[in-house]
Scaffold this motif. Structure first.
Motif, PDB file in Angstrom:
ATOM      1  N   GLN A  29      73.301 -66.256   2.955  1.00 36.65           N
ATOM      2  CA  GLN A  29      72.930 -66.156   1.539  1.00 36.65           C
ATOM      3  C   GLN A  29      71.796 -65.151   1.349  1.00 36.65           C
ATOM      4  O   GLN A  29      71.768 -64.428   0.352  1.00 36.65           O
ATOM      5  CB  GLN A  29      72.529 -67.525   1.011  1.00 36.65           C
ATOM      6  CG  GLN A  29      73.670 -68.507   0.962  1.00 36.65           C
ATOM      7  CD  GLN A  29      73.223 -69.929   0.667  1.00 36.65           C
ATOM      8  OE1 GLN A  29      72.027 -70.239   0.636  1.00 36.65           O
ATOM      9  NE2 GLN A  29      74.180 -70.816   0.454  1.00 36.65           N
ATOM     10  N   ASP A  32      73.341 -61.745   1.409  1.00 37.11           N
ATOM     11  CA  ASP A  32      74.059 -61.521   0.156  1.00 37.11           C
ATOM     12  C   ASP A  32      73.089 -61.217  -0.984  1.00 37.11           C
ATOM     13  O   ASP A  32      73.343 -60.330  -1.812  1.00 37.11           O
ATOM     14  CB  ASP A  32      74.904 -62.739  -0.217  1.00 37.11           C
ATOM     15  CG  ASP A  32      76.073 -62.961   0.729  1.00 37.11           C
ATOM     16  OD1 ASP A  32      76.425 -62.029   1.491  1.00 37.11           O
ATOM     17  OD2 ASP A  32      76.622 -64.086   0.710  1.00 37.11           O
ATOM     18  N   TYR A  33      71.990 -61.958  -1.035  1.00 39.16           N
ATOM     19  CA  TYR A  33      70.981 -61.758  -2.088  1.00 39.16           C
ATOM     20  C   TYR A  33      70.394 -60.346  -2.000  1.00 39.16           C
ATOM     21  O   TYR A  33      70.308 -59.633  -3.003  1.00 39.16           O
ATOM     22  CB  TYR A  33      69.881 -62.813  -1.952  1.00 39.16           C
ATOM     23  CG  TYR A  33      68.762 -62.688  -2.945  1.00 39.16           C
ATOM     24  CD1 TYR A  33      68.951 -63.004  -4.284  1.00 39.16           C
ATOM     25  CD2 TYR A  33      67.490 -62.265  -2.545  1.00 39.16           C
ATOM     26  CE1 TYR A  33      67.913 -62.892  -5.211  1.00 39.16           C
ATOM     27  CE2 TYR A  33      66.456 -62.162  -3.454  1.00 39.16           C
ATOM     28  CZ  TYR A  33      66.675 -62.467  -4.779  1.00 39.16           C
ATOM     29  OH  TYR A  33      65.637 -62.361  -5.686  1.00 39.16           O
ATOM     30  N   ASN A  35      71.717 -57.720  -0.559  1.00 37.19           N
ATOM     31  CA  ASN A  35      72.761 -56.731  -0.874  1.00 37.19           C
ATOM     32  C   ASN A  35      73.000 -56.621  -2.374  1.00 37.19           C
ATOM     33  O   ASN A  35      73.259 -55.531  -2.883  1.00 37.19           O
ATOM     34  CB  ASN A  35      74.056 -57.072  -0.141  1.00 37.19           C
ATOM     35  CG  ASN A  35      74.002 -56.721   1.328  1.00 37.19           C
ATOM     36  OD1 ASN A  35      73.252 -55.841   1.741  1.00 37.19           O
ATOM     37  ND2 ASN A  35      74.789 -57.423   2.124  1.00 37.19           N
ATOM     38  N   GLU A  36      72.902 -57.734  -3.075  1.00 39.57           N
ATOM     39  CA  GLU A  36      73.049 -57.697  -4.534  1.00 39.57           C
ATOM     40  C   GLU A  36      71.904 -56.895  -5.170  1.00 39.57           C
ATOM     41  O   GLU A  36      72.132 -56.078  -6.067  1.00 39.57           O
ATOM     42  CB  GLU A  36      73.098 -59.115  -5.112  1.00 39.57           C
ATOM     43  CG  GLU A  36      73.218 -59.149  -6.621  1.00 39.57           C
ATOM     44  CD  GLU A  36      74.479 -58.486  -7.170  1.00 39.57           C
ATOM     45  OE1 GLU A  36      74.416 -57.953  -8.298  1.00 39.57           O
ATOM     46  OE2 GLU A  36      75.519 -58.475  -6.489  1.00 39.57           O
ATOM     47  N   LEU A  37      70.685 -57.120  -4.698  1.00 43.49           N
ATOM     48  CA  LEU A  37      69.544 -56.352  -5.218  1.00 43.49           C
ATOM     49  C   LEU A  37      69.665 -54.873  -4.851  1.00 43.49           C
ATOM     50  O   LEU A  37      69.264 -54.005  -5.627  1.00 43.49           O
ATOM     51  CB  LEU A  37      68.228 -56.930  -4.698  1.00 43.49           C
ATOM     52  CG  LEU A  37      67.865 -58.323  -5.221  1.00 43.49           C
ATOM     53  CD1 LEU A  37      66.557 -58.808  -4.586  1.00 43.49           C
ATOM     54  CD2 LEU A  37      67.758 -58.344  -6.737  1.00 43.49           C
ATOM     55  N   ALA A  39      72.555 -53.279  -4.573  1.00 47.43           N
ATOM     56  CA  ALA A  39      73.568 -52.765  -5.502  1.00 47.43           C
ATOM     57  C   ALA A  39      72.994 -52.544  -6.895  1.00 47.43           C
ATOM     58  O   ALA A  39      73.414 -51.621  -7.604  1.00 47.43           O
ATOM     59  CB  ALA A  39      74.756 -53.732  -5.564  1.00 47.43           C
ATOM     60  N   GLN A  40      72.025 -53.361  -7.291  1.00 44.23           N
ATOM     61  CA  GLN A  40      71.382 -53.242  -8.602  1.00 44.23           C
ATOM     62  C   GLN A  40      70.328 -52.136  -8.631  1.00 44.23           C
ATOM     63  O   GLN A  40      69.810 -51.815  -9.694  1.00 44.23           O
ATOM     64  CB  GLN A  40      70.717 -54.561  -8.994  1.00 44.23           C
ATOM     65  CG  GLN A  40      71.668 -55.691  -9.232  1.00 44.23           C
ATOM     66  CD  GLN A  40      70.936 -57.012  -9.440  1.00 44.23           C
ATOM     67  OE1 GLN A  40      69.734 -57.067  -9.662  1.00 44.23           O
ATOM     68  NE2 GLN A  40      71.672 -58.098  -9.373  1.00 44.23           N
ATOM     69  N   TYR A  72      60.953 -61.756  -7.239  1.00 44.37           N
ATOM     70  CA  TYR A  72      62.155 -61.458  -6.459  1.00 44.37           C
ATOM     71  C   TYR A  72      62.168 -62.221  -5.141  1.00 44.37           C
ATOM     72  O   TYR A  72      63.163 -62.863  -4.794  1.00 44.37           O
ATOM     73  CB  TYR A  72      62.274 -59.954  -6.190  1.00 44.37           C
ATOM     74  CG  TYR A  72      62.652 -59.158  -7.404  1.00 44.37           C
ATOM     75  CD1 TYR A  72      63.972 -59.111  -7.839  1.00 44.37           C
ATOM     76  CD2 TYR A  72      61.699 -58.457  -8.130  1.00 44.37           C
ATOM     77  CE1 TYR A  72      64.331 -58.383  -8.969  1.00 44.37           C
ATOM     78  CE2 TYR A  72      62.050 -57.734  -9.254  1.00 44.37           C
ATOM     79  CZ  TYR A  72      63.367 -57.698  -9.664  1.00 44.37           C
ATOM     80  OH  TYR A  72      63.717 -56.987 -10.784  1.00 44.37           O
ATOM     81  N   ASP A  76      64.684 -65.608  -3.154  1.00 42.42           N
ATOM     82  CA  ASP A  76      65.515 -65.400  -1.972  1.00 42.42           C
ATOM     83  C   ASP A  76      65.980 -66.764  -1.454  1.00 42.42           C
ATOM     84  O   ASP A  76      65.157 -67.661  -1.264  1.00 42.42           O
ATOM     85  CB  ASP A  76      64.683 -64.670  -0.908  1.00 42.42           C
ATOM     86  CG  ASP A  76      65.498 -64.247   0.288  1.00 42.42           C
ATOM     87  OD1 ASP A  76      66.386 -65.013   0.717  1.00 42.42           O
ATOM     88  OD2 ASP A  76      65.231 -63.161   0.813  1.00 42.42           O
TER      89      ASP A  76
END
Length: 98
Positions: A29, A32-33, A35-37, A39-40, A72, A76
Motif C-alpha cells: 500500500q 501504491d500511495y 506511485n499515485e503521488l 502520477a499526480q 502527505y 501514507d
C-alpha cells in the motif's frame, strides 16, 4: 513551490528481512500511495535505499507553498498503520530532468 526530501525510517534495523504478513501488505500500500503521488506530480522520485542489509525509503516532493509536507506523509498507509516514521528535509532548490 516547496521541495522536500522525505526519509521513511522503518521501525527496526532488520525490518526488510523480518516483515510480518501485515507489514508486507502495508508495504504494498505504501508503494501504491507513493506511485499515485508520483502520477499526480506531487512526488518527483521515490525508491528504497539499502545500506549493509538495512534500508529506508526516500521520496522527493514538490508541493505548493500553502501545503504542509506532513499532510502527505501522515497519510501514507504504512505510517497510518504505525510502522515507522518520516523525517522531512527542506530543499531550497530542486532540479529534475523531465
Amino acid at each position: 513551490m516547496k521541495n522536500y526530501l522525505c526519509k521513511w525510517i522503518p521501525p527496526r534495523a532488520d525490518f526488510l528481512a523480518t516483515l510480518s504478513a501485515d507489514e508486507q501488505k502495508w508495504m504494498g500500500q505504501y508503494g501504491d500511495y507513493l506511485n499515485e503521488l508520483l502520477a499526480q506530480g506531487v512526488i518527483v522520485a521515490h525508491g528504497p535505499v539499502i545500506n549493509d542489509g538495512e534500508g529506508y525509503g526516500v521520496s522527493l516532493y514538490q508541493i505548493a507553498d500553502d501545503e504542509d509536507i506532513a499532510d502527505y506523509t501522515s497519510q501514507d498507509p504504512i505510517v497510518k498503520n504505525g510502522v515507522g516514521h518520516y523525517e522531512h528535509y527542506d530543499m531550497p532548490h530542486l532540479s529534475a530532468r523531465k
